[in-house]
Design a protein around this motif. Structure first.
Motif, PDB file in Angstrom:
ATOM      1  N   GLU A 121      17.642   5.170   8.212  1.00 45.01           N
ATOM      2  CA  GLU A 121      18.391   6.303   7.670  1.00 45.01           C
ATOM      3  C   GLU A 121      18.355   6.251   6.152  1.00 45.01           C
ATOM      4  N   GLY A 122      18.107   7.392   5.537  1.00 47.20           N
ATOM      5  CA  GLY A 122      18.049   7.459   4.073  1.00 47.20           C
ATOM      6  C   GLY A 122      16.628   7.381   3.530  1.00 47.20           C
ATOM      7  N   ASP A 123      15.663   6.920   4.357  1.00 47.43           N
ATOM      8  CA  ASP A 123      14.280   6.816   3.873  1.00 47.43           C
ATOM      9  C   ASP A 123      13.734   8.183   3.496  1.00 47.43           C
ATOM     10  N   MET A 124      12.948   8.197   2.413  1.00 51.50           N
ATOM     11  CA  MET A 124      12.296   9.436   2.004  1.00 51.50           C
ATOM     12  C   MET A 124      10.860   9.390   2.516  1.00 51.50           C
ATOM     13  N   ILE A 125      10.422  10.491   3.104  1.00 56.09           N
ATOM     14  CA  ILE A 125       9.070  10.545   3.656  1.00 56.09           C
ATOM     15  C   ILE A 125       8.271  11.621   2.937  1.00 56.09           C
ATOM     16  N   VAL A 126       7.042  11.250   2.534  1.00 56.67           N
ATOM     17  CA  VAL A 126       6.184  12.211   1.855  1.00 56.67           C
ATOM     18  C   VAL A 126       4.982  12.504   2.746  1.00 56.67           C
ATOM     19  N   LEU A 127       4.813  13.767   3.096  1.00 59.12           N
ATOM     20  CA  LEU A 127       3.703  14.172   3.963  1.00 59.12           C
ATOM     21  C   LEU A 127       2.629  14.895   3.161  1.00 59.12           C
ATOM     22  N   GLY A 128       1.382  14.690   3.595  1.00 53.18           N
ATOM     23  CA  GLY A 128       0.273  15.445   3.003  1.00 53.18           C
ATOM     24  C   GLY A 128       0.129  15.238   1.505  1.00 53.18           C
ATOM     25  N   GLY A 129       0.297  13.993   1.060  1.00 53.83           N
ATOM     26  CA  GLY A 129       0.089  13.687  -0.358  1.00 53.83           C
ATOM     27  C   GLY A 129       1.051  14.413  -1.286  1.00 53.83           C
ATOM     28  N   GLY A 130       2.248  14.723  -0.793  1.00 52.74           N
ATOM     29  CA  GLY A 130       3.244  15.363  -1.654  1.00 52.74           C
ATOM     30  C   GLY A 130       3.545  16.798  -1.268  1.00 52.74           C
ATOM     31  N   ALA A 131       2.838  17.313  -0.254  1.00 51.63           N
ATOM     32  CA  ALA A 131       3.049  18.714   0.145  1.00 51.63           C
ATOM     33  C   ALA A 131       4.474  18.938   0.670  1.00 51.63           C
ATOM     34  N   ILE A 132       4.966  17.970   1.454  1.00 58.45           N
ATOM     35  CA  ILE A 132       6.312  18.113   2.027  1.00 58.45           C
ATOM     36  C   ILE A 132       7.069  16.791   1.897  1.00 58.45           C
ATOM     37  N   THR A 133       8.328  16.877   1.486  1.00 58.62           N
ATOM     38  CA  THR A 133       9.180  15.688   1.458  1.00 58.62           C
ATOM     39  C   THR A 133      10.337  15.886   2.429  1.00 58.62           C
ATOM     40  N   ALA A 236      -4.944 -10.020  -9.435  1.00 57.27           N
ATOM     41  CA  ALA A 236      -5.948  -9.952 -10.512  1.00 57.27           C
ATOM     42  C   ALA A 236      -6.771 -11.235 -10.570  1.00 57.27           C
ATOM     43  N   ARG A 237      -6.157 -12.344 -10.196  1.00 56.60           N
ATOM     44  CA  ARG A 237      -6.878 -13.625 -10.218  1.00 56.60           C
ATOM     45  C   ARG A 237      -7.944 -13.669  -9.121  1.00 56.60           C
ATOM     46  N   TYR A 238      -7.616 -13.134  -7.955  1.00 63.70           N
ATOM     47  CA  TYR A 238      -8.533 -13.222  -6.810  1.00 63.70           C
ATOM     48  C   TYR A 238      -9.589 -12.125  -6.770  1.00 63.70           C
ATOM     49  N   ALA A 239      -9.235 -10.957  -7.289  1.00 61.36           N
ATOM     50  CA  ALA A 239     -10.157  -9.819  -7.184  1.00 61.36           C
ATOM     51  C   ALA A 239     -11.225  -9.905  -8.269  1.00 61.36           C
ATOM     52  N   ASP A 240     -12.298  -9.168  -8.115  1.00 57.89           N
ATOM     53  CA  ASP A 240     -13.331  -9.122  -9.152  1.00 57.89           C
ATOM     54  C   ASP A 240     -13.050  -7.996 -10.141  1.00 57.89           C
ATOM     55  N   ALA A 241     -12.277  -7.017  -9.720  1.00 65.99           N
ATOM     56  CA  ALA A 241     -11.886  -5.926 -10.608  1.00 65.99           C
ATOM     57  C   ALA A 241     -10.623  -5.281 -10.046  1.00 65.99           C
ATOM     58  N   ILE A 242      -9.917  -4.564 -10.927  1.00 69.00           N
ATOM     59  CA  ILE A 242      -8.635  -3.948 -10.565  1.00 69.00           C
ATOM     60  C   ILE A 242      -8.732  -2.442 -10.756  1.00 69.00           C
ATOM     61  N   LEU A 243      -8.276  -1.683  -9.770  1.00 70.69           N
ATOM     62  CA  LEU A 243      -8.273  -0.222  -9.906  1.00 70.69           C
ATOM     63  C   LEU A 243      -6.832   0.273  -9.892  1.00 70.69           C
ATOM     64  N   ILE A 244      -6.470   0.998 -10.927  1.00 74.67           N
ATOM     65  CA  ILE A 244      -5.112   1.528 -11.029  1.00 74.67           C
ATOM     66  C   ILE A 244      -5.120   2.901 -10.368  1.00 74.67           C
ATOM     67  N   ALA A 245      -4.601   2.951  -9.125  1.00 80.28           N
ATOM     68  CA  ALA A 245      -4.683   4.164  -8.301  1.00 80.28           C
ATOM     69  C   ALA A 245      -3.415   4.977  -8.492  1.00 80.28           C
ATOM     70  N   ARG A 246      -3.413   5.800  -9.537  1.00 81.12           N
ATOM     71  CA  ARG A 246      -2.183   6.517  -9.902  1.00 81.12           C
ATOM     72  C   ARG A 246      -1.740   7.516  -8.848  1.00 81.12           C
ATOM     73  N   GLY A 247      -2.691   7.977  -8.023  1.00 83.85           N
ATOM     74  CA  GLY A 247      -2.340   8.940  -6.978  1.00 83.85           C
ATOM     75  C   GLY A 247      -1.340   8.346  -5.998  1.00 83.85           C
ATOM     76  N   ASP A 248      -1.718   7.251  -5.370  1.00 77.56           N
ATOM     77  CA  ASP A 248      -0.812   6.643  -4.406  1.00 77.56           C
ATOM     78  C   ASP A 248       0.369   5.945  -5.061  1.00 77.56           C
ATOM     79  N   LEU A 249       0.172   5.402  -6.260  1.00 72.88           N
ATOM     80  CA  LEU A 249       1.315   4.795  -6.959  1.00 72.88           C
ATOM     81  C   LEU A 249       2.434   5.820  -7.100  1.00 72.88           C
TER      82      LEU A 249
END
Ligand code: PGA
Ligand code: MN
Length: 474
Positions: A121-133, A236-249
């Motif tokens: 209860e209280g959880d916010m759900i985002v559908l369709g990449g932000g289309a509906i909350t 960052a230590r284990y990966a070979d590179a880091i991608l900052i995925a602002r969409g899902d963040l």
């Protein structure tokens, strides 16, 4: 061989229906694209094979090395089949049922038990990449009641995100494993792992690749969940590179938290000496228009000043109307930002205090990178594992950085690093490699009489302990 002059920050483009054509890819490369991303969340293996063939043809034609990144879909949560899509209005009540499909009629089918059970209860759900909350207001044993917070349409297979929460799903799905097999078979250079939560997720993929004799493929950790942000240092230590995925963040965190989060991730990547790639909405308006907005230009410029290694175009080149223009604009903004960064000598990726706590190899490279810049020398390095290249790039010297490596795949992989101009060199001995690199670079017109060169290499894997300075006298 064409070596790109000038620009230090690299450009990666996503291929999609708008760009999966050899002539468009060629135009994008000529406009400044340095790497290619295949997005396994969309399209077929057939499409991807066509892209790979085009890229390798272009590579041979131009004599450049072009890294291909296979970006896995990862454990995205999607709702099931909605037979009759239905309109929802703000303030309306709908329900979720544990099922793979629903007729529609106000019922959202959710096929994954673990996700269903994690709702509170209280959880916010985002559908369709932000289309509906929606917000959960009642959890019952056979259904969950939601309050819709904005108008929209519920359709089959919409993405489903619980804001503020990571559900502990397996890091690699069956589809991901099929896609990895495809990547191995077709010599992809990097695999990007979506929804990484902890360093063990990377280890899991690394072990899997090792098992298939494909440990030479490097791993990019996409930072897009809450756990990944919390575990960023270890990742960052284990990966070979880091991608900052602002969409899902932006799905998991309040949007206003993104700017500082981005800055911090870039800083940590620099500290760990791992390249960072910034993604999503860089030039979003260019999906429709031939010119970016003022705000987009400022965003890109700030990212370059912060010290990212690469910028990744997504929709702009995958489904946009102006893929080539998007690359041109990005290159233009980067050059302008770097001009300023060079003048002001800001964001160099290191401070004296930090260098003094580094390994002797790091300190040697830091000192020589600084010297190279002071005396305006070109750096010529030889690397097998890529470690020496990583060390040099980390210190961000504003001078030419030529890196030779005896592995074609390594040369491609190094292309996403800040400032690095990688090339393949068929030598295994560092001294022999130095002299043939010098020869090649002189023939290419990259250096000539009177130029200073700082040479760097490692005697053993992961070491950087050979250094020389030479003045060209021919
Ligand atoms: P995606 O990742 O395009 O694979 O979702 C990038 C992002 O989330 O920003
Ligand atoms: Mn994502």
């Amino acid at each position: 061989m064409v070596l790109i002059m000038g620009r230090k920050t690299k450009i990666i483009v996503s291929i999609g229906p708008a760009s999966n054509d050899i002539n468009i890819i060629l135009s994008m490369i000529k406009a400044g694209a340095d790497g290619i991303r295949l997005n396994f969340a969309h399209g077929t293996h057939e499409d991807k094979l066509q892209t790979i063939k085009s890229v390798r043809t272009i590579e041979n034609k131009l004599g450049v090395k072009i890294p291909i990144i296979g970006d896995l879909q990862g454990p995205t949560i999607r709702i099931g089949e909605v037979i009759e899509p239905f309109i929802v209005k703000k303030g309306q009540e709908v329900s979720i049922k544990l099922s793979s499909s629903s007729k529609g009629e106000g019922v959202i089918p959710l096929p994954i038990k673990k996700v269903y059970e994690s709702l509170d209860e209280g959880d916010m759900i985002v559908l369709g990449g932000g289309a509906i909350t929606c917000q959960v207001y009642k959890v019952m044993h056979n259904e969950i009641k939601l309050l819709v917070l904005n108008d929209g349409v519920i359709k089959s297979r919409m993405t489903f995100v619980i804001k503020n929460k990571d559900v502990d799903l397996p890091a690699l799905t069956k589809k991901d494993l099929d896609d990895i097999t495809f990547c191995i078979k077709n010599n992809v250079d990097y695999i990007a792992l979506s929804y990484v939560r902890k360093a063990e997720d990377i280890k899991l993929l690394r072990d899997y690749l090792e098992d298939k004799n494909a440990e030479d493929i490097w791993i990019i950790a996409k930072i897009e969940t809450r756990s990944a942000v919390n575990n960023i240092k270890e990742i960052a230590r284990y990966a070979d590179a880091i991608l900052i995925a602002r969409g899902d963040l932006g799905m998991y965190f309040p949007l206003e938290k993104i700017p500082l989060m981005q800055k911090r991730i870039v800083e940590i990547s620099l500290e760990e000496g791992k390249p960072s790639i910034l993604a999503t909405q860089l030039l979003e308006s260019m999906v429709e228009k031939p010119i970016p907005t003022r705000a987009e230009i400022v965003d890109v410029m700030n990212a370059v000043m912060q010290g990212v290694d690469s910028l990744l175009l997504a929709d702009e080149t995958a489904i946009g109307k102006y893929p080539v223009e998007s690359v041109k604009w990005l290159a233009k903004i980067i050059c302008e930002a770097e001009e300023e960064a060079r003048k002001r000598k800001i964001e160099r990726g290191y401070s004296k205090d930090k260098i003094l706590t580094g390994s002797p190899y790091d300190r040697l490279v830091a000192g020589l990178a600084f010297l190279a810049e002071l005396i305006n020398a070109k750096i010529v390095a030889f690397t097998r594992t890529g470690t020496t290249a990583r060390r040099i790039s980390k210190f961000r010297p504003f001078t030419q950085i030529y890196i030779g490596t005896p592995y074609i795949r390594r040369a491609r992989q190094l292309m996403i690093y800040w400032g690095v101009k990688p090339f393949y060199i068929a030598e295994s001995d560092p001294e022999k490699a130095f002299s043939s690199m010098k020869r090649i670079l002189i023939n290419l017109g990259e250096m000539g009489y009177g130029d200073l060169i700082v040479y760097l290499a490692g005697m053993r894997p992961k070491a950087t302990d050979i250094a020389r300075i030479e003045v060209i006298r021919e």
